[in-house]
Enzyme design. Sequence first.
Site, PDB file in Angstrom:
ATOM      1  N   TYR A  98      39.974 -83.567  79.487  1.00  0.00           N
ATOM      2  CA  TYR A  98      39.119 -84.742  79.662  1.00  0.00           C
ATOM      3  C   TYR A  98      39.839 -85.844  80.435  1.00  0.00           C
ATOM      4  O   TYR A  98      39.205 -86.616  81.167  1.00  0.00           O
ATOM      5  CB  TYR A  98      38.638 -85.256  78.302  1.00  0.00           C
ATOM      6  N   GLU A 140      34.051 -80.362  69.543  1.00  0.00           N
ATOM      7  CA  GLU A 140      34.722 -79.132  69.973  1.00  0.00           C
ATOM      8  C   GLU A 140      35.884 -78.783  69.049  1.00  0.00           C
ATOM      9  O   GLU A 140      36.110 -77.604  68.750  1.00  0.00           O
ATOM     10  CB  GLU A 140      35.188 -79.285  71.427  1.00  0.00           C
ATOM     11  N   TYR A 188      25.524 -67.225  71.602  1.00  0.00           N
ATOM     12  CA  TYR A 188      26.011 -66.486  72.761  1.00  0.00           C
ATOM     13  C   TYR A 188      27.524 -66.368  72.707  1.00  0.00           C
ATOM     14  O   TYR A 188      28.195 -67.046  71.918  1.00  0.00           O
ATOM     15  CB  TYR A 188      25.583 -67.179  74.067  1.00  0.00           C
ATOM     16  N   GLN A 204      28.213 -66.692  80.167  1.00  0.00           N
ATOM     17  CA  GLN A 204      27.735 -66.636  78.784  1.00  0.00           C
ATOM     18  C   GLN A 204      26.557 -65.666  78.673  1.00  0.00           C
ATOM     19  O   GLN A 204      25.679 -65.648  79.544  1.00  0.00           O
ATOM     20  CB  GLN A 204      27.279 -68.021  78.302  1.00  0.00           C
ATOM     21  N   SER A 206      23.781 -64.126  75.585  1.00  0.00           N
ATOM     22  CA  SER A 206      23.298 -64.193  74.207  1.00  0.00           C
ATOM     23  C   SER A 206      23.505 -62.857  73.503  1.00  0.00           C
ATOM     24  O   SER A 206      23.293 -61.794  74.088  1.00  0.00           O
ATOM     25  CB  SER A 206      21.807 -64.541  74.176  1.00  0.00           C
ATOM     26  N   THR A 277      16.650 -62.240  75.055  1.00  0.00           N
ATOM     27  CA  THR A 277      17.792 -61.779  74.253  1.00  0.00           C
ATOM     28  C   THR A 277      18.001 -62.566  72.961  1.00  0.00           C
ATOM     29  O   THR A 277      18.116 -61.955  71.889  1.00  0.00           O
ATOM     30  CB  THR A 277      19.077 -61.740  75.101  1.00  0.00           C
TER      31      THR A 277
END
Length: 396
Positions: A98, A140, A188, A204, A206, A277
């Site tokens: 960040y 996170e 996912y 990514q 799913s 999915t």
Amino acid sequence: MLSEQSAATVRATLPLVGGAIGEITERFYAGMFAARPELLRDLFNRGNQAAGTQRQALAGSIAAFATHLVDRPGERPDVMLSRIAHKHASLGVTAEQYALVHEHLFAAIADVLGEAVTPEVAAAWDEVYWLMANALTAIERRLYEERGGNRWREWEVVARVEETADVATFRLRPADGRPAPDFRAGQYVSVQVELADDARQIRQYSLCAAPGSPIRQFSVKRVHGGATPDGEVSNHLHARVRVGDRLRMSAPYGDLVLTDVRADAPLLLASAGIGVTPMVAMLGQLADHGHEGPVLVVHGDRSPAGHALRADHEAYAGKLADASVHFWYETGAGAAHRTGLVDLTGVAVPRGTRAYLCGPLPFMRTVRTQLIGKGVAPADIHYEVFGPDLWLAQEG
């Protein structure tokens, strides 16, 4: 909460920053990738960068967050932050990154806006950035802690199923023999592959089976034009990955999940294309748990032959006590289904329905609008976007 002084400055400069945010984000990514090319090679999606969709998503999220801070100072946009944090965690984003983003983003702001960036303006937008960055970092960190750290694992492909001409399902088990991490239907995983130019690109996918099995499976739709960054990973998986091969995979992430659903709750699961999915996984979970309430199963596709996981879609719905299936196909619908695009005009939606959507953005916008028109509360309509979330970027 944004300080009063900064809130006034941000409110006054929102039109200026908002009008230039597209150019700012373009310069930001160009500058950061020039300084740190490995980020584009191994972390950021080169397809999204080439198409410009990641820039649009970043611009939309910054503008939406700043607007929320000045319009509703006592609230935090947790839904938006949660979605972004899950995406970041699935990629392995770290708190230290960040600061790097801040450096290059604010350099881009100064380059684009020039003398308009007074010390007061810079300080106000700096406060906006760190409010957003620190909130994301906290979410996170919690996600990593819940999953035992920020780790990738190797998984072995134990089966591959050709669902349609363009969709393949991969079934995997942990290569190290240790238990597979739990997941929730609708989540996912990130899959990292090494390409011919040594780039380690991440996408990514799913999970498309109900929770509880030691095997994990995901389906991949091949993007045609595989020489372009947009299709490089899907084509690599289709062309090169077979039973016995190994893939690096993240822990499960994603916030489009069935949360606090009563056994008698009315639900609507709507999808289009490969957006089927997560819906199949949700249907599997509902069937396993003996869901008793009405479930509307809605899907749109080009044709029955192109409808990936169609057998599972129908089978899980058939196990539910009160499910109704509505499929639309552009061609080949036959007598059993409907021809054209998904249209809920003639579909009765029970009062109190909670809806889950996944598919192309125009499809989800149309379904959401129709559901609200039928009395479904906006707060009860949840969605998942494959790739950068452009919903906010295209609002208005």
